[in-house]
Design a protein around this motif. Structure first.
Motif, mmCIF file in Angstrom:
data_model
loop_
_atom_site.group_PDB
_atom_site.id
_atom_site.type_symbol
_atom_site.label_atom_id
_atom_site.label_comp_id
_atom_site.label_asym_id
_atom_site.label_seq_id
_atom_site.Cartn_x
_atom_site.Cartn_y
_atom_site.Cartn_z
ATOM 1 N N ARG A 94 -4.593 -0.894 -3.384
ATOM 2 C CA ARG A 94 -5.425 -1.312 -2.550
ATOM 3 C C ARG A 94 -5.745 -2.649 -2.029
ATOM 4 O O ARG A 94 -5.799 -3.587 -3.049
ATOM 5 C CB ARG A 94 -6.893 -0.449 -2.958
ATOM 6 N N GLN B 231 -2.143 3.827 -7.375
ATOM 7 C CA GLN B 231 -2.980 3.463 -6.045
ATOM 8 C C GLN B 231 -2.798 1.855 -6.009
ATOM 9 O O GLN B 231 -3.068 1.285 -7.030
ATOM 10 C CB GLN B 231 -4.192 3.965 -6.171
ATOM 11 N N GLU C 18 0.740 -1.268 0.059
ATOM 12 C CA GLU C 18 -0.015 -0.143 -0.117
ATOM 13 C C GLU C 18 0.847 1.280 0.050
ATOM 14 O O GLU C 18 0.468 2.446 -0.529
ATOM 15 C CB GLU C 18 -0.796 -0.100 1.287
#
Length: 387
Positions: free
Chosen positions: A358, A356, A346
């Motif tokens: 996740r 990003q 992360e």
């Protein structure tokens, strides 16, 4: 003998032509640029030949390029002529020195090109062996028979000029090779330092005092193997971008032995990842595999892992969207605290990919999603692992 024929002038005191040639050889051996070599040869040739003018010609593909001259009258400085239509081209193509007492009775000479110059006789000597790359010409106003000393001196000077030019090129190649070697050494040092920093971080995160020694050692060994596997792949690719599918398949290989291979499904279009990102990605995939083996889909015989990615267009440019999806394993719940693997994914991987990352924990299995700009080569250092 024609009334226009002039014999070689009376010799000066001592063997002056040999002395001038010797000085030119010494100067050429000390020259360190192409321009200096051309200038030394130009001046020496005029003095040795005692001629109206001299010209230095270099082969430029299928043309002769007159790059320098020293002359009482303009010759052909800067001009280019087809090899087949000029005397210098004949000397290069035939690898032979030309001695022409009267150019107007020799069909190898383009007479009209010479009429404005007042030249009547010449010596044209090829430069370079075995394939000449140039020529050295000496021209006289009168019809004359060149002496043996003139002919041999021009041949010797052309040979020395060729050697000097080739030595300059050789020295340039050697220096370029040395520079390249130093660049490789610097790059190797850079990579070693980065690798050591990664190993140090792995050690600090894995071999904590609150962990059982056997478990910590197993995790540390696995992470080192993942790091080594990424380095092997990048070495094979000469530290250029590596194939994403091959990077994934190599990283999951320790967890996909035998029947385990059927438990992984890897799919996605062809794309590559630069070395800097590849190390981070390989370590992240290894952490996902380790977690799946301990707590997730790979812990159960019925579990499966799907790794899929796509390349999609966006307003900011193409993006890589990758999903790691587990199924068929034990029921999953979100952990109370984030461990090293979660932080690596992360924080470390998201920073490295500039996107990003996740983690979600539906009951049927862990899902990791990556949404990042499509990978491009990046010369920066390997990423720092999170503390």
């Amino acid at each position: 003998m024609s009334e226009f024929t002039v014999n070689d002038p009376a010799p000066r005191a001592g063997n002056w032509r040999f002395e001038r040639l010797s000085r030119a050889v010494k100067d050429l051996s000390a020259a360190r640029t192409h321009g200096a070599i051309i200038d030394i040869t130009r001046r020496a040739a005029r003095e040795i030949a005692g001629s109206l003018g001299v010209a230095i010609v270099l082969r430029d593909g299928d043309r002769c390029h007159y790059i320098a001259e020293d002359s009482e009258v303009p010759l052909w400085m800067g001009q280019r002529f087809p090899l087949e239509s000029c005397v210098s081209g004949w000397a290069m193509l035939n690898r032979s020195q030309l001695v022409i007492p009267d150019i107007y009775v020799d069909d190898r000479v383009p007479h009209e090109a010479y009429r404005p110059t007042g030249v009547h006789s010449l010596i044209m000597t090829p430069v370079g062996e075995p394939e000449p790359f140039g020529a050295l010409g000496a021209y006289w106003r009168e019809v004359r028979t060149a002496s043996a000393d003139e002919i041999s001196s021009m041949a010797a000077l052309a040979s020395c000029m060729a050697t000097a030019l080739q030595n300059i090129d050789l020295m340039g190649s050697l220096q370029a090779e040395l520079d390249h070697r130093q660049l490789l050494v610097n790059e190797l040092n850079h990579r070693v330092k980065n690798t050591m920093a990664i190993v140090q971080s792995l050690s600090a995160q894995t071999l904590r005092a609150d962990r059982a020694t056997a478990d910590a050692r197993e995790d540390f060994d696995g992470r080192l193997m993942a790091l080594a596997g990424a380095h092997v792949l990048m070495t094979e690719a000469e530290w250029r971008s590596v194939d994403l599918r091959e990077l994934v398949e190599r990283t999951i290989r320790p967890f996909a032995q035998g029947a385990g291979a059927a438990r992984f499904r890897v799919s996605g279009p062809a794309t590559t990842m630069p070395p800097k990102s590849a190390v981070a990605f390989a370590l992240a995939v290894h952490e996902l595999c380790t977690n799946a083996a301990k707590y997730g889909a790979l812990k159960a015989e019925t579990g499966h892992v799907a790794v899929d990615w796509t390349l999609e267009a966006s307003a900011e440019g193409p993006r890589l969207r990758l999903t790691w999806r587990e199924s068929g394993g034990p029921e999953v719940a979100e952990p109370a605290r984030r461990g090293f693997g979660s932080r690596l994914l992360e924080r470390g991987l998201s920073a490295e990919l500039k996107g990003q990352v996740r983690l979600s924990f539906p009951s049927q299995g862990l899902v990791c999603t990556i949404d990042a700009p499509a990978p491009v080569d990046d010369p920066e250092a390997l990423f720092p692992l999170p503390n």
